[in-house]
Design an enzyme around this catalytic site. Sequence first.
Site, PDB file in Angstrom:
ATOM      1  N   THR A 189       0.831  -1.211   0.000  1.00 14.18           N
ATOM      2  CA  THR A 189       0.000   0.000   0.000  1.00 14.18           C
ATOM      3  C   THR A 189       0.861   1.256   0.000  1.00 14.18           C
ATOM      4  OG1 THR A 189      -1.777   1.193   1.113  1.00 14.18           O
ATOM      5  CG2 THR A 189      -0.255  -0.005   2.533  1.00 14.18           C
ATOM      6  N   ARG A 190       0.290   2.336  -0.568  1.00 15.29           N
ATOM      7  CA  ARG A 190       0.949   3.649  -0.489  1.00 15.29           C
ATOM      8  C   ARG A 190      -0.014   4.659   0.120  1.00 15.29           C
ATOM      9  NH1 ARG A 190      -1.526   5.049  -5.595  1.00 15.29           N
ATOM     10  NH2 ARG A 190      -1.486   7.253  -5.093  1.00 15.29           N
ATOM     11  N   HIS A 194      -7.684   2.062   5.916  1.00 15.06           N
ATOM     12  CA  HIS A 194      -8.950   2.267   6.612  1.00 15.06           C
ATOM     13  C   HIS A 194      -9.585   0.903   6.891  1.00 15.06           C
ATOM     14  CE1 HIS A 194      -8.451   6.516   6.051  1.00 15.06           C
ATOM     15  NE2 HIS A 194      -8.348   6.373   4.745  1.00 15.06           N
ATOM     16  N   HIS A 197      -9.560  -1.843   4.189  1.00 12.31           N
ATOM     17  CA  HIS A 197      -8.282  -2.517   3.949  1.00 12.31           C
ATOM     18  C   HIS A 197      -8.010  -3.544   5.043  1.00 12.31           C
ATOM     19  CE1 HIS A 197      -7.921   1.646   2.274  1.00 12.31           C
ATOM     20  NE2 HIS A 197      -7.768   0.907   1.201  1.00 12.31           N
ATOM     21  N   ARG A 283      -7.773  -4.019  -7.430  1.00  9.54           N
ATOM     22  CA  ARG A 283      -8.162  -3.264  -8.601  1.00  9.54           C
ATOM     23  C   ARG A 283      -7.142  -2.152  -8.818  1.00  9.54           C
ATOM     24  NH1 ARG A 283     -11.913   0.560 -10.081  1.00  9.54           N
ATOM     25  NH2 ARG A 283     -13.351  -0.206 -11.664  1.00  9.54           N
TER      26      ARG A 283
END
Length: 564
Positions: A189-190, A194, A197, A283
Amino acid sequence: MKPNPVPNPHHHPTGHQRPVEAPDVDLDLSPSHLCDLELLTNGAFTPLTGFLNRADYESVLADMRLENGALWPMPVMLDIPETTATRLDAGQTLGLRDREGVLLATLTVGDIWQPDLRAEADAVFGTTDSNHPGVARLLERTHSYYVGGRVHLVQPPLHYDFPHLRHTPAELKALFEKRGWERVIAFQTRNPMHRVHQELTFRAAREIEANLLIHPVVGLTQPNDVNHYTRVRCYEHILKRYPEQTTALSLLNLAMRMGGPREALWHALIRANHGCTHFIVGRDHAGPRNPATGEGYYGPYDAQELITEHRDEIGIEMVPFREMKYLETRAQYVPVDEIGPDDQVREISGTEVRRRLSEGLDIPEWFSYPEVVAELRRTHPPRAQQGFTVFFTGLSGSGKSTLANALQVKLMELGGRQITLLDGDIVRKNLSSELGFSKEHRNLNILRIGFVASEITKNGGIALCAPIAPYTATRREVREMIEPHGGFIEVHVATPLEVCEQRDRKGLYKKARQGIIKEFTGISDPYEEPENPEMQIDTTEMHPEKAVQQILLKLEHLGYLAVD
Ligand code: PPS
């Protein structure tokens, strides 16, 4: 709590220092080079042993493979200015230094060549559109030569931030081994994490009966992303929301290219090198949106497809992420394919989160944990408390200075923040006195203004800049320096050339026409009109007072002047 006095020995320079012969030539590495160097030398980029030579580079562009056939989708290149390239010969040693001048590694010089960067952009990103952040960096911020060659570590780059969360691939493998983790699923992740996730990673790990590694990128991400310090504090909060002993957090010092499918495949190989057995791909993995159209540059599932094509040789299994949404009716997150017709879905987009933060509005608990929201609020105070930059650009005599001066006075009348005026002439006297008007010097001048304005903005002040700033790419770079810290309002003072020339307050246009002043903007030098400025003002007919009122209204509309 006692501070940790002994940094991780693997990141401590003195533990690794060996005497090395002085390199033939030295190079100060850029932030992205530093990231690449770290991952090249710690095993994360296995099988690479250095920056790519020409044959490997061309093969990676054409086939996503090194010359020896090994799958490798992303060029890892060392670009150098011509002045360095002409001093280098194959077989020499190039010293690779950090920003303080510390020698981190040496490179045995192999090929030196001038790449076709547009062809590279097309091959890697599938576009040469500079709205794509990876393309912009490649075409606008890459020196014109590449040098390839094996690198030899002298000492690993030192990180003062979060040393307890940084691991080499070997350290991470040892950690998994020690904890008895055989199946490990990595989440890239970057962004801040929340509830959605947390739900999807937790589900993915449970379904395949694996332990979870939260493996965020903290090297270089998109210019507007939440800074990694804030994100890591958020990740540390969310880590406590997983069942104990199931999940680990480790930081990856990767310079992302935002290359969509190729980047996703690269991420998978990097996670395999860190000892992970599974990798979540959702996605639009690492795919940026085109700000001009709002569309993605890649199909939403292109990344998953490309990884599937190479599943047999990547040494890690992809776990495709099904999108999850929150159902009001069930008070929980569920995969989209399980949503029934009567279910009431609730959603908050990333843009909406930013809006709520900037306006100090509520972010509900079903969307994000309160401790995460509180962390984000600390770094993203409402706009009325943030600094901002108003960047006037336009021809000489267009009215930039007049507007900037008038705006300064009006803002002082309103009070609240400190204001600095960086007018073209003032800057050229104080900051850039040695510079002329070549493209190179103009850009240097603008970047200096950008640097000062970003510092002012970061510290909550107001910077009013009024240079000509004739080049789009440089203005974009300035925007990118400032936007992570506060507001950037570009005002194109679009008074036509004829009017500016007619006014000719300083008599410069006359001299430019006579050829006495060379490289004069609009006459014998270019001015690239801004494509998407926040405002456009033509002062031909408009009184400065009215123009300033319009700017104030804009600032108010954007929330920078609101009283709370
Ligand atoms: S730039 O291109 O943004 O770096 O220019 P800037 O720092 O704003 O400086 C522009 C002022 O310098 C004077 N001047 C020239 N302008 C343009 N081209 C040439 N060759 C030139 N030589 C001197 C001019 O007075 C500009 O001030 P403004 O306020 O724009 O009229």
